[in-house]
Scaffold this motif. Structure first.
Motif, PDB file in Angstrom:
ATOM      1  N   PRO A   1       8.489 -11.321   1.928  1.00 55.77           N
ATOM      2  CA  PRO A   1       8.289 -10.528   3.136  1.00 55.77           C
ATOM      3  C   PRO A   1       7.816  -9.110   2.804  1.00 55.77           C
ATOM      4  CG  PRO A   1      10.619 -11.072   2.833  1.00 55.77           C
ATOM      5  CD  PRO A   1       9.874 -11.671   1.696  1.00 55.77           C
ATOM      6  N   ALA A   2       6.994  -8.574   3.680  1.00 52.69           N
ATOM      7  CA  ALA A   2       6.487  -7.215   3.493  1.00 52.69           C
ATOM      8  C   ALA A   2       7.565  -6.209   3.872  1.00 52.69           C
ATOM      9  CB  ALA A   2       5.257  -7.003   4.357  1.00 52.69           C
ATOM     10  N   THR A   3       7.500  -5.031   3.279  1.00 52.93           N
ATOM     11  CA  THR A   3       8.506  -4.006   3.565  1.00 52.93           C
ATOM     12  C   THR A   3       7.937  -2.801   4.309  1.00 52.93           C
ATOM     13  OG1 THR A   3       8.139  -3.043   1.385  1.00 52.93           O
ATOM     14  CG2 THR A   3       9.922  -4.646   1.593  1.00 52.93           C
ATOM     15  N   GLU A   4       6.624  -2.590   4.264  1.00 54.13           N
ATOM     16  CA  GLU A   4       6.042  -1.462   4.983  1.00 54.13           C
ATOM     17  C   GLU A   4       4.587  -1.751   5.333  1.00 54.13           C
ATOM     18  OE1 GLU A   4       4.733   1.377   1.279  1.00 54.13           O
ATOM     19  OE2 GLU A   4       6.745   1.593   2.076  1.00 54.13           O
ATOM     20  N   TYR A   5       4.091  -1.050   6.333  1.00 53.84           N
ATOM     21  CA  TYR A   5       2.710  -1.210   6.751  1.00 53.84           C
ATOM     22  C   TYR A   5       1.782  -0.418   5.833  1.00 53.84           C
ATOM     23  CZ  TYR A   5       3.791  -3.430  11.246  1.00 53.84           C
ATOM     24  OH  TYR A   5       4.187  -4.302  12.218  1.00 53.84           O
TER      25      TYR A   5
ATOM     26  N   MET B   1      -4.992 -16.510   3.384  1.00 54.75           N
ATOM     27  CA  MET B   1      -4.807 -15.053   3.421  1.00 54.75           C
ATOM     28  C   MET B   1      -5.563 -14.421   4.581  1.00 54.75           C
ATOM     29  SD  MET B   1      -4.591 -13.813  -0.544  1.00 54.75           S
ATOM     30  CE  MET B   1      -6.076 -14.585  -1.148  1.00 54.75           C
ATOM     31  N   VAL B   2      -6.740 -14.934   4.900  1.00 55.71           N
ATOM     32  CA  VAL B   2      -7.498 -14.410   6.043  1.00 55.71           C
ATOM     33  C   VAL B   2      -6.790 -14.773   7.344  1.00 55.71           C
ATOM     34  CG1 VAL B   2      -9.676 -14.607   7.304  1.00 55.71           C
ATOM     35  CG2 VAL B   2      -9.704 -14.352   4.825  1.00 55.71           C
ATOM     36  N   LEU B   3      -6.290 -15.992   7.446  1.00 58.68           N
ATOM     37  CA  LEU B   3      -5.578 -16.400   8.662  1.00 58.68           C
ATOM     38  C   LEU B   3      -4.296 -15.604   8.865  1.00 58.68           C
ATOM     39  CD1 LEU B   3      -6.060 -20.271   8.619  1.00 58.68           C
ATOM     40  CD2 LEU B   3      -7.163 -18.604  10.116  1.00 58.68           C
ATOM     41  N   ILE B   4      -3.610 -15.260   7.792  1.00 58.26           N
ATOM     42  CA  ILE B   4      -2.404 -14.431   7.914  1.00 58.26           C
ATOM     43  C   ILE B   4      -2.756 -13.080   8.516  1.00 58.26           C
ATOM     44  CG2 ILE B   4      -0.698 -13.125   6.576  1.00 58.26           C
ATOM     45  CD1 ILE B   4      -0.455 -15.551   4.735  1.00 58.26           C
ATOM     46  N   ARG B   5      -3.895 -12.526   8.125  1.00 58.70           N
ATOM     47  CA  ARG B   5      -4.315 -11.225   8.669  1.00 58.70           C
ATOM     48  C   ARG B   5      -4.493 -11.276  10.183  1.00 58.70           C
ATOM     49  NH1 ARG B   5      -3.771  -6.595   5.711  1.00 58.70           N
ATOM     50  NH2 ARG B   5      -4.236  -7.078   3.569  1.00 58.70           N
ATOM     51  N   PHE B   6      -4.951 -12.409  10.701  1.00 51.82           N
ATOM     52  CA  PHE B   6      -5.201 -12.514  12.138  1.00 51.82           C
ATOM     53  C   PHE B   6      -4.077 -13.186  12.904  1.00 51.82           C
ATOM     54  CE2 PHE B   6      -9.510 -12.161  10.320  1.00 51.82           C
ATOM     55  CZ  PHE B   6      -9.919 -11.033  11.008  1.00 51.82           C
ATOM     56  N   SER B   7      -2.953 -13.484  12.241  1.00 53.57           N
ATOM     57  CA  SER B   7      -1.866 -14.201  12.903  1.00 53.57           C
ATOM     58  C   SER B   7      -0.990 -13.293  13.769  1.00 53.57           C
ATOM     59  CB  SER B   7      -0.989 -14.914  11.868  1.00 53.57           C
ATOM     60  OG  SER B   7      -0.328 -13.966  11.052  1.00 53.57           O
TER      61      SER B   7
ATOM     62  N   GLU C   1       0.295  -8.764  14.491  1.00 51.37           N
ATOM     63  CA  GLU C   1       0.026  -7.363  14.177  1.00 51.37           C
ATOM     64  C   GLU C   1       0.614  -6.985  12.823  1.00 51.37           C
ATOM     65  OE1 GLU C   1       0.340  -2.910  16.012  1.00 51.37           O
ATOM     66  OE2 GLU C   1       0.513  -4.633  17.320  1.00 51.37           O
ATOM     67  N   SER C   2       1.824  -7.448  12.525  1.00 48.66           N
ATOM     68  CA  SER C   2       2.394  -7.144  11.211  1.00 48.66           C
ATOM     69  C   SER C   2       1.616  -7.866  10.110  1.00 48.66           C
ATOM     70  CB  SER C   2       3.872  -7.524  11.157  1.00 48.66           C
ATOM     71  OG  SER C   2       4.035  -8.920  11.300  1.00 48.66           O
ATOM     72  N   GLY C   3       1.088  -9.035  10.412  1.00 46.77           N
ATOM     73  CA  GLY C   3       0.248  -9.742   9.449  1.00 46.77           C
ATOM     74  C   GLY C   3      -1.025  -8.968   9.157  1.00 46.77           C
ATOM     75  N   TRP C   4      -1.605  -8.356  10.184  1.00 51.46           N
ATOM     76  CA  TRP C   4      -2.815  -7.558   9.983  1.00 51.46           C
ATOM     77  C   TRP C   4      -2.544  -6.367   9.074  1.00 51.46           C
ATOM     78  CZ3 TRP C   4      -7.840  -7.449  10.015  1.00 51.46           C
ATOM     79  CH2 TRP C   4      -8.500  -6.218   9.969  1.00 51.46           C
ATOM     80  N   TRP C   5      -1.455  -5.654   9.339  1.00 50.46           N
ATOM     81  CA  TRP C   5      -1.192  -4.427   8.606  1.00 50.46           C
ATOM     82  C   TRP C   5      -0.618  -4.664   7.221  1.00 50.46           C
ATOM     83  CZ3 TRP C   5      -3.550  -0.241   9.860  1.00 50.46           C
ATOM     84  CH2 TRP C   5      -3.932  -0.038  11.184  1.00 50.46           C
ATOM     85  N   THR C   6       0.124  -5.754   7.035  1.00 49.27           N
ATOM     86  CA  THR C   6       0.762  -5.979   5.741  1.00 49.27           C
ATOM     87  C   THR C   6       0.061  -7.038   4.899  1.00 49.27           C
ATOM     88  OG1 THR C   6       2.252  -7.666   6.598  1.00 49.27           O
ATOM     89  CG2 THR C   6       3.008  -5.370   6.677  1.00 49.27           C
ATOM     90  N   GLY C   7      -0.552  -8.028   5.540  1.00 49.17           N
ATOM     91  CA  GLY C   7      -1.149  -9.134   4.808  1.00 49.17           C
ATOM     92  C   GLY C   7      -0.142 -10.198   4.434  1.00 49.17           C
ATOM     93  N   HIS C   8       1.109 -10.014   4.826  1.00 46.62           N
ATOM     94  CA  HIS C   8       2.170 -10.973   4.520  1.00 46.62           C
ATOM     95  C   HIS C   8       2.509 -11.781   5.762  1.00 46.62           C
ATOM     96  CE1 HIS C   8       3.482  -9.514   0.474  1.00 46.62           C
ATOM     97  NE2 HIS C   8       2.775  -8.469   0.878  1.00 46.62           N
ATOM     98  N   LEU C   9       3.033 -12.962   5.543  1.00 48.30           N
ATOM     99  CA  LEU C   9       3.378 -13.841   6.648  1.00 48.30           C
ATOM    100  C   LEU C   9       4.569 -13.309   7.437  1.00 48.30           C
ATOM    101  CD1 LEU C   9       2.544 -16.477   7.989  1.00 48.30           C
ATOM    102  CD2 LEU C   9       4.112 -17.671   6.460  1.00 48.30           C
ATOM    103  N   THR C  10       5.550 -12.734   6.748  1.00 43.71           N
ATOM    104  CA  THR C  10       6.721 -12.196   7.419  1.00 43.71           C
ATOM    105  C   THR C  10       6.875 -10.716   7.095  1.00 43.71           C
ATOM    106  OG1 THR C  10       8.132 -12.840   5.580  1.00 43.71           O
ATOM    107  CG2 THR C  10       7.951 -14.389   7.397  1.00 43.71           C
ATOM    108  N   TYR C  11       7.593 -10.021   7.974  1.00 44.14           N
ATOM    109  CA  TYR C  11       7.807  -8.599   7.807  1.00 44.14           C
ATOM    110  C   TYR C  11       9.296  -8.317   7.875  1.00 44.14           C
ATOM    111  CZ  TYR C  11       7.696  -3.582   8.653  1.00 44.14           C
ATOM    112  OH  TYR C  11       7.907  -2.240   8.561  1.00 44.14           O
ATOM    113  N   GLY C  12       9.796  -7.486   6.999  1.00 46.48           N
ATOM    114  CA  GLY C  12      11.205  -7.105   6.997  1.00 46.48           C
ATOM    115  C   GLY C  12      12.046  -8.057   6.174  1.00 46.48           C
ATOM    116  N   PHE C  13      13.356  -7.853   6.241  1.00 43.89           N
ATOM    117  CA  PHE C  13      14.257  -8.684   5.429  1.00 43.89           C
ATOM    118  C   PHE C  13      14.903  -9.718   6.233  1.00 43.89           C
ATOM    119  CE2 PHE C  13      13.847  -4.724   3.074  1.00 43.89           C
ATOM    120  CZ  PHE C  13      13.450  -5.234   1.866  1.00 43.89           C
TER     121      PHE C  13
END
Length: 111
Positions: free
Chosen positions: A32-36, A91-97, A99-111
């Motif tokens: 999971p991503a931790t920051e934008y 990876m491209v689909l995650i970016r468009f899935s 808003e957090s996917g766009w900014w982080t590039g990760h499928l999930t955000y936070g813990f």
């Protein structure tokens, strides 16, 4: 003029690039991503991910035919080629899935 023989070095380069794309995709899916990111980075990394496909398509025709005594990079070139393409599409689909996917590039955000 004689044509150059296919080089196993192309298979090694393809394996390195495809491996990088596959591992990067797994990291973006599993961790999971931790920051934008700051504003230019989502677009730059999206363009970089797509541009990494160009060497794959250039190297694929240069790989020699796989025989029983061929090196592993030559024998597994086709699965790695397909895996690199699939990883880039994910990876491209995650970016468009989202808003957090766009900014982080990760499928999930936070813990």
């Amino acid at each position: 003029m004689a044509e150059a023989a296919p080089s196993p070095k192309a298979a090694t380069a393809l394996a390195v690039i495809a491996g990088y794309l596959i591992l990067r995709c797994l990291w973006k899916v599993l961790v999971p991503a931790t920051e934008y990111s700051l504003p230019p980075w989502p677009i730059l990394t999206l363009i970089f991910d797509i541009l990494m496909l160009i060497p794959l398509f250039i190297l694929k025709p240069q790989i020699p035919a796989a025989g029983p005594d061929a090196p592993a990079t030559v024998r597994y070139a086709k699965p790695l080629f397909v895996g690199g393409i699939v990883a880039t599409v994910i990876m491209v689909l995650i970016r468009f899935s989202s808003e957090s996917g766009w900014w982080t590039g990760h499928l999930t955000y936070g813990f």
